[in-house]
Design a protein around this motif. Structure first.
Motif, mmCIF file in Angstrom:
data_model
loop_
_atom_site.group_PDB
_atom_site.id
_atom_site.type_symbol
_atom_site.label_atom_id
_atom_site.label_comp_id
_atom_site.label_asym_id
_atom_site.label_seq_id
_atom_site.Cartn_x
_atom_site.Cartn_y
_atom_site.Cartn_z
ATOM 1 N N THR A 24 0.840 -1.205 0.000
ATOM 2 C CA THR A 24 0.000 0.000 0.000
ATOM 3 C C THR A 24 0.873 1.251 0.000
ATOM 4 O O THR A 24 1.995 1.239 0.504
ATOM 5 N N GLY A 45 -4.941 1.847 -0.598
ATOM 6 C CA GLY A 45 -5.983 1.138 0.150
ATOM 7 C C GLY A 45 -6.845 2.100 0.948
ATOM 8 O O GLY A 45 -6.381 3.169 1.367
ATOM 9 N N ASP A 46 -8.095 1.671 1.187
ATOM 10 C CA ASP A 46 -8.917 2.507 2.073
ATOM 11 C C ASP A 46 -8.441 2.340 3.518
ATOM 12 O O ASP A 46 -8.922 3.010 4.427
ATOM 13 N N SER A 47 -7.438 1.465 3.718
ATOM 14 C CA SER A 47 -6.758 1.381 5.013
ATOM 15 C C SER A 47 -6.150 2.733 5.374
ATOM 16 O O SER A 47 -5.736 2.937 6.515
ATOM 17 N N ASP A 85 -8.571 1.877 -4.254
ATOM 18 C CA ASP A 85 -9.528 1.085 -3.480
ATOM 19 C C ASP A 85 -10.860 1.844 -3.371
ATOM 20 O O ASP A 85 -10.885 2.974 -2.865
ATOM 21 N N LYS A 115 -10.185 -1.547 -6.921
ATOM 22 C CA LYS A 115 -10.483 -2.747 -6.128
ATOM 23 C C LYS A 115 -11.784 -2.514 -5.392
ATOM 24 O O LYS A 115 -12.058 -1.395 -4.941
ATOM 25 N N VAL A 182 -7.974 -10.243 -4.133
ATOM 26 C CA VAL A 182 -7.303 -10.253 -2.828
ATOM 27 C C VAL A 182 -8.040 -11.250 -1.932
ATOM 28 O O VAL A 182 -9.278 -11.248 -1.882
ATOM 29 N N GLU A 184 -8.216 -12.171 1.946
ATOM 30 C CA GLU A 184 -7.748 -11.659 3.243
ATOM 31 C C GLU A 184 -8.187 -12.559 4.386
ATOM 32 O O GLU A 184 -9.379 -12.884 4.520
ATOM 33 N N ILE A 205 -3.366 -11.855 1.894
ATOM 34 C CA ILE A 205 -2.928 -11.132 3.105
ATOM 35 C C ILE A 205 -3.518 -11.948 4.253
ATOM 36 O O ILE A 205 -4.740 -12.033 4.405
ATOM 37 N N VAL A 215 0.213 -9.258 -0.332
ATOM 38 C CA VAL A 215 0.078 -7.822 -0.084
ATOM 39 C C VAL A 215 0.195 -7.568 1.412
ATOM 40 O O VAL A 215 -0.257 -8.385 2.224
ATOM 41 N N VAL A 217 0.181 -3.968 4.292
ATOM 42 C CA VAL A 217 0.158 -2.527 4.489
ATOM 43 C C VAL A 217 1.617 -2.130 4.763
ATOM 44 O O VAL A 217 2.278 -2.716 5.631
HETATM 45 O O1 KIV Z 1 -7.152 -1.198 2.263
HETATM 46 C C1 KIV Z 1 -6.197 -1.984 2.178
HETATM 47 O O2 KIV Z 1 -5.042 -1.649 2.481
HETATM 48 C C2 KIV Z 1 -6.476 -3.330 1.706
HETATM 49 C C3 KIV Z 1 -5.361 -4.329 1.754
HETATM 50 C C4 KIV Z 1 -5.011 -4.684 3.139
HETATM 51 C C5 KIV Z 1 -5.652 -5.515 0.912
HETATM 52 O O3 KIV Z 1 -7.561 -3.612 1.305
#
Ligand code: KIV
Length: 267
Positions: A24, A45-47, A85, A115, A182, A184, A205, A215, A217
């Motif tokens: 990410t 990522g939306d992370s 994302d 994604k 992905v 998870e 992940i 993958v 973060v």
């Molecule tokens: O938002 C994100 O970082 C993710 C990854 C952990 C796959 O979806």
């Protein structure tokens, strides 16, 4: 310059048993470093809700947040494929909203793919987005946007019924035109079965070593966050300690007058 990563190249990598790497990034500088080192895919990522904005989960992240950060990432990248994302509620309402928002990632931010989370329930959206020429990456297993429905961030696909659904969802995503998925937080054997069943690459992940790629973060890999370290994370560095040491040295040198010295001064 490295060969540009495309969906065709990723399909070839799966066929040739060459592992795929994804990390990410949410900003220009990190994206530039990852691209220069040679990561295949960079996921905005939306992370970012948790890692950058300090939220409890990803639910409050908006399309505008994602576009803002994806633009910065794209500026730092030459060869990696940038995947944007799609945040919560940007694709769930209807097919037209999903297509409009997916289009923003390419048109406004310059990403190469999007994604989104879910299987059968989002297949109509995946189909529409793909038919508009936008590559879509699926996301199954622990889907963080459904955290409240899942009762927390837990391993998925342990029961027989869940396993069957996940396998079917993966096939449905492939049929709808997704270029990869992905996986998870699912058991290793289930990830292996999905990877063998679908012809598109799986990126794991917390899904074991049998996926076509992995993958993480980036901030987890770099050891920048010690509040919660999931079992599937490997910390390749402890940048949290390194950053604290550097900042602490700076504070003490400013307080004692050691910094700036002649070297940093203008005459
Ligand atoms: O938002 C994100 O970082 C993710 C990854 C952990 C796959 O979806």
């Amino acid at each position: 310059m490295r060969e540009k990563i495309t969906v065709t190249k990723l399909a070839k990598m799966k066929k040739g048993n060459e592992k795929i790497t994804m990390l990410t990034a949410y900003d220009y500088l990190t994206a530039k470093l990852l691209d220069e080192i040679g990561v295949d895919l960079i996921l905005v990522g939306d992370s970012l809700g948790m890692v950058v904005l300090g939220y409890e989960n990803t639910l409050a992240v908006t399309m505008d947040d994602m576009i803002h950060h994806t633009k910065a990432v794209v500026k730092g990248v030459e060869s990696s494929m940038v995947v944007g994302d799609m945040p919560f509620m940007s694709y769930q309402i209807n097919v037209d909203e999903a297509l409009k928002n997916a289009g923003r990632f390419l048109q406004e931010a310059g990403a190469q793919a999007v994604k989104l989370e879910g299987g059968e329930e989002v297949a109509d959206k995946v189909d529409k987005i793909v038919k508009a020429g936008i590559p879509v990456m699926g996301h199954l297993g622990l889907t963080p946007q459904s955290v409240h429905q899942m009762g927390g961030f837990k391993v998925q696909g342990k029961e027989e019924k869940q396993k069957k659904k996940l396998l079917k969802d993966a096939q449905i995503l492939e049929e709808a035109g997704a270029f990869s998925i992905v996986l998870e937080c699912i058991p290793k054997n289930l990830a292996k079965e999905v990877t063998k069943t679908v012809s598109i690459p799986t990126i794991g992940i917390g899904a074991g070593s049998e996926c076509d790629g992995q993958v993480l973060v980036t901030q987890d890999l770099l050891g920048m966050y010690d509040k919660f370290v999931p079992k599937f994370v490997k910390q390749y560095a402890r940048l949290d300690n390194e950053i604290k040491r550097a900042v602490s040295d700076y504070i003490s040198e400013v307080k004692t007058g050691k910094f700036p010295s002649e070297e940093q001064e203008f005459c």
